[in-house]
Design an enzyme around this catalytic site. Structure first.
Site, short mmCIF file in Angstrom:
data_model
loop_
_atom_site.label_atom_id
_atom_site.label_comp_id
_atom_site.label_asym_id
_atom_site.label_seq_id
_atom_site.Cartn_x
_atom_site.Cartn_y
_atom_site.Cartn_z
CG HIS A 158 -10.65 -6.84 7.59
ND1 HIS A 158 -9.92 -7.73 8.34
CD2 HIS A 158 -10.17 -6.94 6.34
CE1 HIS A 158 -9.05 -8.35 7.57
NE2 HIS A 158 -9.17 -7.89 6.35
CD GLU A 215 -1.75 -2.33 1.38
OE1 GLU A 215 -0.59 -2.57 1.75
OE2 GLU A 215 -2.61 -3.20 1.21
#
Lengths: 319, 490
Positions: free
Chosen positions: A124, A55
């Protein structure tokens, strides 16, 4: 809502050849939440770029491309993963326009699903809007309906500043009729969801729906809440918010962020700075507790603000 | 029997594949010449995952795991694109080779671990010997007298600039500085081999690249003094130069963040089909950052035209390379990512020039990243905040400063061609020194940026909250003028 986001992407990519998309599985897989489905077939591999799993690096790549003149839309598969990209987002994305003396601009859009879903576990289920809100140079918006999702995505792509667009995992399947003609939502504007007289409820993203559910109960009980979806998390639309407070004199903030350092905390202090004289009651803020989101459904429900709590809070404020 | 059948099936599929597409040396989305005159040895065929590119008119490029059904044959990828029922060629008992994702792998019965190193260190390319004479038999990119002399004078200018600015910091006139002592050849020679359209993403020890491209001594001084003529508008600390006009991205302190950005810039060049590449510089320490790994990996997968130039100067502040990594330097890592690399003598201007020239050509025509490791030494301290004698022997520093000096070595070559004389040397040094001292005086006297510039460029337009904060600051300064510097315009 995912279709609205996709429509926005397609329209902008057709209009401007410098708009491109990059992220994990955005190309042939079509994106984990189908936002980029079909884009790779339409625009080719180079404009819809599948990246390896790093990322920080693909965000850095987006920044480098933006400095060179492209307008990348960087997708984080989950906003929580963008914590790995925090260095690039804060040190470079937010700063480089300033430190280069305006020579280089970074018109990136960083987007992805965040928020508490259905039993996705702590990693998450993060609310990164609170983590990013201090970064100078960044703009943040949160969409909540297909209409504003499409409008905000288009506006974010066209903006010269780096914009982080927060989507919510549970809202992707929301359906709504949206206009055929082209429209754009203003990035810095809040949305009046339900005008009212008794109390101003400020919220955004998924909590908007919990608030509207609570509003039904409140109306039955004789209250008239004004509900504003603040949409713009950085900067706050203090104009709309201020007008509302001047009318109702009571504020309730409903958010999904944690208590400490959440969007609600900043919003509260901004309201106190600007509208202290108009308040008849202390500002109430309903937020999640300062805990990682648990997996068990009952525990997860307990950490997210529920309509019943909102009703109780309004009753307390309006005493 | 199975082996024979498999061989037949393989050749059948291979023939079918060959009829469909011309044989490709490697999967390239955007074409490009596979051969390169500088390539040492045959290019190993990289594993093919997925089908080779089809013409744009046809359906979209398909990639993906080879399905279990299509394990047969030479190119399982070709079988996947056939869309027909492939013969089940997967003979489970096959001893010779197996199709795994990525391609065929041969199987062996002995258990052998790959050694942690090649044994011998990768050799280093050099053109000039220690006395500045070209080594007989060396291949290098020729330079014209004009370019050669420009290279030399810019190396000298860089050295003088470093010395004088360093002194200025010691005198308290600027707050910070860091030198490129010992790395002048890397700075100037690599810049000379690039074109003005190539995008440079520096770490922070490459001001010579900017100097080569035409940044003036006055412009350097303005940035160091943070005055109102600084292109950065006084917002960054000294040596964080940037110039979009000269395609030199503004220096950003965190290490290696520019590496993935370089891949992005190269990606942009590729989309525009420009005849240019991106080049990014970093030190030996920078190769430990996660961004190094991911940027190289991305560049290889995306076939991005970027040169990764590592200045292996032996030290990352006080960390020697023995404590930075255990690989044979940096060049060996290229292969791990499928990237071509070269090790070059960083103190040899002609070698650096030739290597970057070749790397650039390969990067652009073949659409691939290249890794260049230049071996050199950081003669100066890390910065003005460091005293390197605390962690390394003084005689080591002295040795590299004198015997291995890249400037004197290159001067010997230039003088050997009768292109340079001692009188021109002293004339150059005097002129540069004078110009620099003048630039510093001018920069020092110039006013600083006004307080408005504290709030501009955070966004493209000043938002209301920043306007409020600016007003607040201005009011405070007006009320208490004695608490604020008088030379900053409000």
């Amino acid at each position: 809502m995912f279709e609205a986001l996709r429509e926005a992407l397609i329209e902008e990519m057709k209009l401007d050849p410098t708009v491109c998309v990059m992220g994990e599985d955005v190309g042939h897989y079509g994106g984990s939440y189908k936002v980029t489905k079909g884009l790779a077939e339409m625009f080719g591999d180079l404009r819809v770029l599948d990246t390896p799993i790093a990322e920080n690096s693909f965000t850095g790549m987006g920044i480098g491309a933006a400095m060179k003149g492209l307008r990348p839309v960087v997708e984080g598969m989950n906003m929580g993963f963008l914590l790995l990209a925090y260095n690039q987002i804060s040190n470079n994305c937010g700063m480089l326009h300033y430190t280069s003396g305006g020579q280089f601009k970074i018109p990136v859009v960083i987007r992805g699903p965040g928020g508490v879903g259905r039993q996705l576990g702590a990693e998450h289920s993060q609310r990164l809007e609170s983590y990013f809100q201090s970064i100078p140079g960044l703009q943040m918006v949160a969409c909540s309906t297909p209409y504003n999702a499409k409008g905000l995505m288009k506006a974010a792509i066209r903006s010269e500043n780096p914009v982080v667009l927060f989507e919510h995992v549970l809202l992707y399947n929301m359906k709504e009729k949206i206009p055929d003609e082209e429209y754009i939502c203003c990035l810095e504007e809040a949305e009046m969801v339900r005008p009212g007289e008794h109390v101003t409820i400020l919220t955004y993203s998924r909590m908007r729906y919990h608030v509207m559910q609570a509003a039904k109960t409140l109306v039955n009980k004789g209250y008239d809440p004004e509900v504003i979806d603040i949409r713009s998390l950085k900067p706050f639309d203090l104009h709309t918010i201020g007008n509302s407070i001047k009318k109702t004199h009571r504020v309730l903030i409903v958010e999904e962020c944690m208590r400490t350092g959440g969007i609600g905390a900043s919003l509260r202090s901004a309201i106190i700075d600007n509208f202290w004289d108009y308040l008849d009651a202390p500002i109430m803020c309903l937020s999640s507790q300062d805990v990682p989101t648990p997996y068990a459904a009952t525990l997860e429900d307990a950490t997210v603000v529920q309509p019943a709590q909102i009703v109780a809070a309004v009753e307390q404020i309006c005493q | 029997m199975a082996a024979l059948w498999l061989a037949r099936a393989s050749s059948q599929l291979a023939r079918r594949a060959a009829r469909r597409h011309p044989p490709l040396r490697r999967p390239s989305r955007h074409g490009g010449e596979p051969a390169s005159p500088w390539l040492l040895g045959p290019a190993a065929q990289p594993p093919v995952l997925g089908s080779p590119p089809l013409p744009a008119a046809e359906r979209a490029f398909r990639r993906g795991f080879c399905s279990v059904r299509s394990f047969a044959g030479e190119s399982s990828a070709a079988a996947a694109s056939d869309e027909e029922e492939p013969e089940n060629g997967f003979a489970g008992g096959d001893q010779q080779a197996l199709d795994f994702p990525g391609g065929k792998v041969s199987l062996v019965a002995e258990m052998n671990f790959l050694p942690e190193s090649h044994g011998e260190r990768i050799s280093c390319y050099r053109v000039l010997d220690d006395d500045g004479r070209t080594i007989s038999g060396s291949r290098f990119q020729e330079v014209s007298k004009e370019v050669a002399l420009k290279m030399y004078s810019e190396m000298v200018t860089l050295q003088i600039m470093d010395n004088i600015f360093y002194e200025a910091q010691r005198q308290g006139r600027i707050s910070f500085y860091l030198t490129s002592n010992g790395e002048e050849a890397i700075n100037i020679a690599s810049a000379a081999a690039l074109s003005a359209d190539d995008i440079v993403l520096p770490q922070y020890r490459e001001p010579g690249v900017l100097l080569w491209r035409g940044f003036t001594l006055q412009e350097f001084a303005n940035q160091c003094f943070g005055n109102n003529m600084d292109y950065g508008k006084g917002r960054q600390m000294p040596i964080h130069y940037g110039s979009n006009r000269l395609n030199y991205f503004t220096v950003s302190s965190p290490i290696a963040t520019q590496l993935p950005q370089a891949v992005g810039a190269a990606y942009s060049l590729k989309m525009d089909k420009k005849d240019a590449c991106a080049i990014t510089y970093f030190g030996d320490g920078g190769t430990s950052e996660g961004d190094f790994h991911a940027a190289l990996n991305f560049a290889a997968v995306m076939e991005a035209p970027v040169i990764f130039f590592c200045r292996n100067n032996g030290w990352a502040i006080s960390t020697p390379t023995t404590e930075q990594f255990r690989s044979d330097g940096v060049v060996v890592r290229g292969q791990a990512y499928g990237i071509r690399g070269i090790r070059v003598d960083g103190n040899d201007a002609l070698a650096v020039y030739s290597a970057v020239h070749a790397a650039r050509e390969m990067a652009i025509t073949e659409g691939r990243p290249i890794l260049v490791e230049a071996l050199t030494y950081r003669v100066g301290h890390h910065s003005t905040s460091d005293d390197s004698t605390k962690y390394r022997p003084v005689d080591e520093i002295e040795h590299w400063r004198t015997a291995r000096d890249p400037i004197s070595r290159y001067r010997k070559w230039v003088q050997g061609n009768d292109w340079w004389s001692d009188s021109e040397e002293s004339e150059l040094r005097n002129r540069v020194r004078k110009e620099l001292l003048q630039a510093i005086q001018v920069a020092e006297r110039m006013p600083k940026p006004p307080v408005t510039e504290l709030f501009t460029d955070v966004y493209d337009q000043i938002p209301s909250n920043l306007r409020e904060q600016e007003q607040l600051l201005r009011d405070t300064i007006m009320k208490h003028p004695s608490d604020y510097p008088t030379d900053v315009p409000v």
